[in-house]
Design a protein around this motif. Sequence first.
Motif, PDB file in Angstrom:
ATOM      1  N   VAL A   1     -10.847  -1.116 -13.184  1.00 12.19           N
ATOM      2  CA  VAL A   1      -9.735  -2.086 -12.691  1.00 12.19           C
ATOM      3  C   VAL A   1      -9.344  -1.580 -11.467  1.00 12.19           C
ATOM      4  O   VAL A   1      -9.029  -2.448 -10.447  1.00 12.19           O
ATOM      5  CB  VAL A   1      -8.520  -1.990 -13.761  1.00 12.19           C
ATOM      6  N   TYR A   2      -9.206  -0.300 -11.040  1.00 10.12           N
ATOM      7  CA  TYR A   2      -8.797   0.209  -9.669  1.00 10.12           C
ATOM      8  C   TYR A   2     -10.230   0.469  -8.909  1.00 10.12           C
ATOM      9  O   TYR A   2     -10.018   0.879  -7.864  1.00 10.12           O
ATOM     10  CB  TYR A   2      -8.269   1.800  -9.972  1.00 10.12           C
TER      11      TYR A   2
ATOM     12  N   LEU B   1      -6.975  -3.082   0.535  1.00 10.21           N
ATOM     13  CA  LEU B   1      -6.505  -2.878   1.671  1.00 10.21           C
ATOM     14  C   LEU B   1      -6.565  -1.265   1.953  1.00 10.21           C
ATOM     15  O   LEU B   1      -6.266  -0.779   2.958  1.00 10.21           O
ATOM     16  CB  LEU B   1      -5.284  -3.308   2.119  1.00 10.21           C
ATOM     17  N   LEU B   2      -6.444  -0.490   0.755  1.00  7.29           N
ATOM     18  CA  LEU B   2      -6.512   0.826   0.839  1.00  7.29           C
ATOM     19  C   LEU B   2      -7.588   1.383   1.702  1.00  7.29           C
ATOM     20  O   LEU B   2      -8.771   0.943   1.594  1.00  7.29           O
ATOM     21  CB  LEU B   2      -6.723   1.579  -0.673  1.00  7.29           C
ATOM     22  N   SER B   3      -7.597   2.519   2.329  1.00  6.91           N
ATOM     23  CA  SER B   3      -8.482   3.137   3.312  1.00  6.91           C
ATOM     24  C   SER B   3      -9.252   4.213   2.332  1.00  6.91           C
ATOM     25  O   SER B   3      -8.885   4.569   0.992  1.00  6.91           O
ATOM     26  CB  SER B   3      -7.807   4.041   4.473  1.00  6.91           C
TER      27      SER B   3
ATOM     28  N   GLY C   1       0.726  -1.150  -0.052  1.00  9.45           N
ATOM     29  CA  GLY C   1      -0.188   0.127  -0.051  1.00  9.45           C
ATOM     30  C   GLY C   1       0.978   1.243   0.148  1.00  9.45           C
ATOM     31  O   GLY C   1       0.610   2.223  -0.630  1.00  9.45           O
ATOM     32  N   GLU C   2       1.981   1.335   0.843  1.00  5.99           N
ATOM     33  CA  GLU C   2       2.687   2.573   0.934  1.00  5.99           C
ATOM     34  C   GLU C   2       3.375   2.773  -0.116  1.00  5.99           C
ATOM     35  O   GLU C   2       3.642   4.086  -0.685  1.00  5.99           O
ATOM     36  CB  GLU C   2       3.826   2.349   1.810  1.00  5.99           C
TER      37      GLU C   2
END
Length: 130
Positions: free
Chosen positions: A127-128, A92-94, A51-52
Amino acid sequence: KLFISAPTNAYDFGQVINAVNASKDKCACADLLAVIEPSKLPVLLSNKLEGEILLIFIQSLECYLLGKNPDLVYQHLFYLSKAERFKVVLALLSKKEKEQVQQLFDLLSENQNHRYTLEDLESLRKVYEL
């Protein structure tokens, strides 16, 4: 400032990404993305996408590359979506992090050029999961 040269393999790429990420140097990250052939990104990332890393890529693309070369930004987003672990990292992104990705897509549609269409962009947006 970090000195950036084109990495030749996943190990070298990982070393540079770790240094860039540790220093949160978005300018150096943009320099790295500018010297990498977008189609090589999935191989260079190997199974190390986190994620980072995704977020520093998104921020660097927006801050440093979008105004200069929207097509390169589109290409990197396209090939980033082909990387191993992409779907896991995306899940897992907020909400706030997804908004950063959404903002880049919005700016990309405003800066559209002849190398990609709005349809291409909309397809990639799906896709995103935006």
